[in-house]
Write a protein that holds these residues in place. Structure first.
Motif, PDB file in Angstrom:
ATOM      1  N   VAL A 194       5.115 -15.051 -12.243  1.00  0.00           N
ATOM      2  CA  VAL A 194       6.147 -15.084 -11.208  1.00  0.00           C
ATOM      3  C   VAL A 194       5.562 -15.299  -9.813  1.00  0.00           C
ATOM      4  CG1 VAL A 194       8.165 -13.903 -10.314  1.00  0.00           C
ATOM      5  CG2 VAL A 194       7.394 -13.423 -12.611  1.00  0.00           C
ATOM      6  N   SER A 195       4.538 -14.531  -9.464  1.00  0.00           N
ATOM      7  CA  SER A 195       4.024 -14.639  -8.102  1.00  0.00           C
ATOM      8  C   SER A 195       3.328 -15.979  -7.883  1.00  0.00           C
ATOM      9  CB  SER A 195       3.072 -13.482  -7.794  1.00  0.00           C
ATOM     10  OG  SER A 195       1.887 -13.605  -8.540  1.00  0.00           O
ATOM     11  N   GLN A 197       4.131 -18.725  -9.555  1.00  0.00           N
ATOM     12  CA  GLN A 197       5.230 -19.685  -9.568  1.00  0.00           C
ATOM     13  C   GLN A 197       5.755 -19.922  -8.157  1.00  0.00           C
ATOM     14  OE1 GLN A 197       8.441 -19.031 -12.483  1.00  0.00           O
ATOM     15  NE2 GLN A 197       9.858 -19.050 -10.801  1.00  0.00           N
ATOM     16  N   ALA A 198       5.940 -18.843  -7.407  1.00  0.00           N
ATOM     17  CA  ALA A 198       6.446 -18.982  -6.043  1.00  0.00           C
ATOM     18  C   ALA A 198       5.458 -19.770  -5.184  1.00  0.00           C
ATOM     19  CB  ALA A 198       6.700 -17.603  -5.439  1.00  0.00           C
TER      20      ALA A 198
ATOM     21  N   GLU B  43       2.808  -8.840 -14.244  1.00  0.00           N
ATOM     22  CA  GLU B  43       2.351 -10.201 -14.480  1.00  0.00           C
ATOM     23  C   GLU B  43       1.377 -10.218 -15.646  1.00  0.00           C
ATOM     24  OE1 GLU B  43       1.695 -12.510 -10.672  1.00  0.00           O
ATOM     25  OE2 GLU B  43       1.530 -10.454 -10.001  1.00  0.00           O
ATOM     26  N   LEU B 256       7.212  -8.776  -5.633  1.00  0.00           N
ATOM     27  CA  LEU B 256       7.549  -9.422  -6.903  1.00  0.00           C
ATOM     28  C   LEU B 256       9.023  -9.812  -6.925  1.00  0.00           C
ATOM     29  CD1 LEU B 256       5.818  -9.980  -9.398  1.00  0.00           C
ATOM     30  CD2 LEU B 256       6.651  -7.844 -10.374  1.00  0.00           C
ATOM     31  N   SER B 259       9.743 -12.758  -4.671  1.00  0.00           N
ATOM     32  CA  SER B 259       9.182 -14.068  -5.015  1.00  0.00           C
ATOM     33  C   SER B 259      10.017 -14.821  -6.044  1.00  0.00           C
ATOM     34  CB  SER B 259       7.742 -13.902  -5.520  1.00  0.00           C
ATOM     35  OG  SER B 259       7.743 -13.238  -6.756  1.00  0.00           O
ATOM     36  N   LEU B 271       9.814 -19.636  -0.698  1.00  0.00           N
ATOM     37  CA  LEU B 271       9.859 -18.333  -1.338  1.00  0.00           C
ATOM     38  C   LEU B 271       8.785 -17.437  -0.734  1.00  0.00           C
ATOM     39  CD1 LEU B 271       9.952 -19.835  -4.881  1.00  0.00           C
ATOM     40  CD2 LEU B 271      11.848 -18.685  -3.798  1.00  0.00           C
ATOM     41  N   ALA B 272       9.055 -16.144  -0.770  1.00  0.00           N
ATOM     42  CA  ALA B 272       8.013 -15.195  -0.376  1.00  0.00           C
ATOM     43  C   ALA B 272       6.953 -15.211  -1.477  1.00  0.00           C
ATOM     44  CB  ALA B 272       8.620 -13.813  -0.238  1.00  0.00           C
ATOM     45  N   THR B 273       5.707 -15.243  -1.119  1.00  0.00           N
ATOM     46  CA  THR B 273       4.669 -15.276  -2.148  1.00  0.00           C
ATOM     47  C   THR B 273       3.756 -14.072  -2.003  1.00  0.00           C
ATOM     48  OG1 THR B 273       3.208 -16.570  -0.755  1.00  0.00           O
ATOM     49  CG2 THR B 273       4.617 -17.792  -2.245  1.00  0.00           C
ATOM     50  N   ILE B 274       3.050 -13.794  -3.100  1.00  0.00           N
ATOM     51  CA  ILE B 274       1.998 -12.786  -3.048  1.00  0.00           C
ATOM     52  C   ILE B 274       0.705 -13.578  -3.030  1.00  0.00           C
ATOM     53  CG2 ILE B 274       1.054 -10.738  -4.129  1.00  0.00           C
ATOM     54  CD1 ILE B 274       3.636 -10.538  -5.754  1.00  0.00           C
ATOM     55  N   ARG B 293      -3.960  -7.608  -1.637  1.00  0.00           N
ATOM     56  CA  ARG B 293      -2.852  -8.556  -1.514  1.00  0.00           C
ATOM     57  C   ARG B 293      -1.678  -7.966  -0.759  1.00  0.00           C
ATOM     58  NH1 ARG B 293      -1.685 -10.572  -7.505  1.00  0.00           N
ATOM     59  NH2 ARG B 293      -0.840 -12.431  -6.511  1.00  0.00           N
TER      60      ARG B 293
END
Lengths: 332, 338
Positions: A194-195, A197-198, B43, B256, B259, B271-274, B293
């Motif tokens: 998910v992270s 993917q963004a 994840e 999470l 995102s 999108l907000a990302t990590i 992070r």
């Protein structure tokens, strides 16, 4: 201010990608054929993104590949600007393909495991020749930086030493190195976390803008497709059901299949009457249903749907739908 | 007060690898009451699947693995008993559904045999009675024409139907706990919803506790009572599902959730990302594992590992953060070029 308006002046390319009545069939022996794509038309104006949405087996990947003639469609036309791709000889086709690049679902298997990142990124250019002033290494490093990789860290690595997200960045760098006009992304984020993917979606979004790309974005996730596209085409069993502007698609789309997809988003309420699903199996693409192909799963199907195939009709500007039960002007 | 169905206490699962000890699960404690549903999200590499398998007892002490801490399932110490006793638990007390239905089924056995096998072994049913029960189970998981389907081979079924068969297998001996490890990841979106709906209704009808392991927050939202968010082998946050999605307290949960693209957000919004990637589990960092992070991290986070504590929130809500968030989540999405 919408992004497209803002971005328009930065675009450098001007070719529209158009496909008309594309048909792709795969023979499977005994005279049977898989009707993978049965007469799909689409248009991607320069600098815009068309999303193609559908479940597995709907032909969304096949149409994406047919656009770059991989393999060429059995009938129909694909045009990039004024160039009719289906009629080109192999030499001219090779030349035209350099203007279109594709990003695959699994980035690790898309890269040659025995080559280093710097060679992978440069591969297309090494075939097409490099006539610029700037040395190769500088161009590769710049490109790696622009896809968010640290050149010093990854330049001499092999794909297995990188994470999935990093490999997808290498694939994107490899595609952008050719300075393409059209980028076809076939499920580019479905194998990623998910992270990550963004991160990749943001990279595609910003790259499309800064490189002036048109994109065809193929995926099964409604929210992902909506987020990156200007227009969304929904496919079912080799046919387009609906083409809808992405902006308000969760409200304005009317085809029962699109509604079903929207209702399948986890956490979304099933308030729309068309969202209820008749629970049957996906019909075989070897022998698709007569008339409307969705009728076997459609909650509002009637006899007419079996007898007559619905045609694509425009119900609002930029919004076309193939369903007998949608009145023109029904678009709320 | 009755004891919970499942009690996991300070569980560590460590794999010995040539490059050192890989601490896949590193100190997880949780409990689950009968009939409760728990979502475990994280994840890939966060240890969520290993946790599921360690609870089940599929991963236990061995030449290359070390399990410390305890898993008590219906009063039985899963890792403290002999393998034979563990096997008695499987199917009757705890059952598992895996991600890929095709690899869970034997391609050369008919569907019915998959079901009758455990019925005859655990329940001691006769051939005929087991077959009747198998057809009944297939009907229960929504397979049309169950009697005919029971005579077919797995390859004759679609992906969704296969996953229904796998669920029927898991339910065959009325387990008290069902662990579903990414049960819908290999399926199409419309089928995903059907399978999740099925799992939910079966859990309610049979009063079965469920652990739903998934990387997809959307799968877990609205379908579980509680959620545990895992990061790098540890639970970052565990609370009621609505609370996690409404007011995430750990910065990782917040990031999470942010995102994920939403159907409501405007096209072309970023999108907000990590940033960065999860830590190397062979040498996890000291301090908070998310610190590198985390947008809120300070020096203390990099030195001192936060304990999983209630920290003044609602009952049953715990978070492993020195500075838990308090404000409700707002979907702030940055526009391109803004």
């Amino acid at each position: 201010m919408t992004v497209t308006e803002q971005a328009a002046p930065a675009r450098t390319h001007a070719s529209t990608l158009t496909a008309t009545d594309v048909v792709v069939e795969f023979p499977v022996g005994r005279g049977q054929k898989v009707h993978a794509v049965s007469g799909v038309s689409l248009e991607v104006p320069p600098g815009t993104t068309l999303g193609i949405l559908g479940e597995s087996g709907c032909g969304k990947s096949t149409i994406g590949r047919a656009l770059i003639q991989l393999p060429p469609p059995d009938s129909g036309s694909v045009r990039l600007g004024d160039l009719e791709l289906t009629e080109l000889g192999s030499r001219d086709l090779r030349r035209a393909r350099a203007r279109m690049q594709i990003i695959m679902q699994d980035p690790v298997s898309a890269l040659n495991p025995r080559r280093k990142v710097k060679d992978l990124v440069w591969e297309g250019r090494s075939i097409w020749g490099h006539d610029g002033e700037t040395p190769k290494d500088v161009l590769v490093d710049d490109m790696l930086r622009s896809v968010g990789l640290d050149p010093d860290a990854v330049r001499d690595k092999h794909p297995h030493e990188l994470s999935g997200g990093q490999c997808q960045r290498v694939c994107i760098a490899r595609a952008l190195m050719m300075d393409p006009e059209v980028l076809i992304c076939d499920e580019p984020v479905s194998s990623l976390d998910v992270s990550v993917q963004a991160q990749i979606l943001n990279l595609l979004e910003t790259s499309a803008r800064s490189f002036g790309l048109s994109m065809v974005f193929i995926a099964h996730d409604v929210s992902v497709v909506k987020n990156i596209s200007d227009q969304v085409m929904v496919m079912y069993l080799g046919k387009a059901c609906e083409v809808v502007p992405s902006d308000e698609m969760h409200r304005t789309s009317v085809h029962p299949y699109t509604r079903l997809l929207l209702a399948s988003i986890p956490g979304e309420p099933q308030d729309h009457p068309h969202a209820q699903q008749v629970s049957v199996e996906l019909p075989s693409p070897l022998d698709p249903p007569s008339g409307c192909r969705f009728r076997t799963r459609c909650p509002i199907a009637t006899d007419r749907c079996a007898a007559e195939e619905p045609r694509m009709r425009e119900i609002a500007p930029g919004h076309t739908v193939a369903c007998h039960h949608v009145a023109v002007g029904a678009d709320e | 007060m009755t004891a919970p169905l499942l009690e996991v206490d300070d569980l560590h699962t460590t794999f010995r690898t040539p490059r050192g000890a890989m601490r896949a699960v590193d100190g997880v404690s949780l409990s689950l009451a009968a009939g409760e549903t728990l979502g475990i999200v994280g994840e890939s590499g966060s240890g969520k699947s290993v946790l599921g398998r360690t609870i089940m007892g599929l991963i236990t002490n061995g030449p290359a693995t070390q399990v410390t801490g305890s898993v008590r399932l219906a009063g039985v110490d899963v890792h403290g008993v002999k393998q034979a006793r563990r096997r008695e638990l499987w199917g009757t007390t705890v059952a598992m559904v895996f991600q890929d239905p095709m690899t869970s089924l034997n391609p050369v056995k008919r569907v019915g045999l998959h079901l009758t096998e455990s019925l005859r072994l655990h329940r001691g049913l006769s051939k005929g009675a087991a077959r009747e029960r198998a057809v009944e189970l297939l009907r229960q998981v929504g397979i049309p024409e169950p009697a005919r389907r029971a005579g077919q081979y797995p390859h004759e079924l679609s992906g969704g139907m296969r996953q229904r068969v796998v669920i029927a297998m898991a339910l065959a001996c009325d387990p008290q706990l069902l662990i579903a490890d990414e049960p819908t990841t290999a399926l199409d979106v419309t089928v995903q919803k059907q399978i999740l709906d099925l799992l939910q209704s079966l859990a309610e009808r049979l009063d079965m506790a469920t652990i739903l392991v998934s990387h997809d927050l959307g799968t877990v939202a609205g379908r579980t009572d509680r959620v545990a968010v895992m990061y790098a082998g540890r639970v970052a946050e565990s609370a009621a599902t609505d609370a996690v999605f409404g007011t995430p307290r750990h910065p990782y949960s917040q990031a999470l959730i942010e995102s994920i693209p939403s159907i409501e957000s405007r096209p072309h919004s970023l999108l907000a990302t990590i940033e960065g990637s999860p830590p190397n589990m062979l040498a996890p960092p000291a301090g908070c594992r998310f610190a590198a992070r985390c947008r809120y991290a300070v020096d203390r986070c990099r030195v001192e590992a936060p304990a999983l504590e209630p920290r003044g929130a609602a009952a049953g809500s715990v978070v492993a953060c020195h500075f838990p968030l308090t404000a409700p989540l707002q979907h702030q999405r940055q526009e391109v070029g803004a």
